[in-house]
Design an enzyme around this catalytic site. Sequence first.
Site, PDB file in Angstrom:
ATOM      1  N   TYR A 243       0.828  -1.213   0.000  1.00  0.00           N
ATOM      2  CA  TYR A 243       0.000   0.000   0.000  1.00  0.00           C
ATOM      3  C   TYR A 243       0.863   1.265   0.000  1.00  0.00           C
ATOM      4  CZ  TYR A 243      -3.253   3.624   1.397  1.00  0.00           C
ATOM      5  OH  TYR A 243      -3.990   4.789   1.438  1.00  0.00           O
TER       6      TYR A 243
ATOM      7  N   HIS B  38      -2.693  17.027  -2.873  1.00  0.00           N
ATOM      8  CA  HIS B  38      -2.708  17.711  -1.585  1.00  0.00           C
ATOM      9  C   HIS B  38      -2.271  19.175  -1.690  1.00  0.00           C
ATOM     10  CE1 HIS B  38      -2.873  13.531  -0.285  1.00  0.00           C
ATOM     11  NE2 HIS B  38      -3.376  13.984   0.842  1.00  0.00           N
TER      12      HIS B  38
END
Length: 129
Positions: free
Chosen positions: A66, A96
Amino acid sequence: IECLKPEEAPDQTLTVHIDGSSMDLESLMLLGKGEVKVSLKPATMVKLQEKRAIIEDIIEKGYVRYGINTGFGLLSKVVVPNDKLVELNYNIIRSHCAGIGEGLSLEATRRMLALRINVLAKSYSGCHP
């Protein structure tokens, strides 16, 4: 953070050596003002290189992990091919990078970057040194 005195620095500039665990307010303020240079301690560089080697090994062996070679959040089950991993990393940063209002001052920006460098110096992320 270890600071070299001006007489110890070849160019008479103070240098703050970041190691990921000893950032203090005085050094952070100096970094924000641009009054000192910044570098990583040699032992920190070694640690970062060792942790990065673990990430490279995961990728080389084709393991799925992940955030290393998968999407994020709802896309966590999507495996990203090795030739798209650089793009994956750019895209997570871009996702972001949003804000509203006035930009931060140069001093505030320098301080935030110094704090980010300090966190990355802990060597938990597998970032490139």
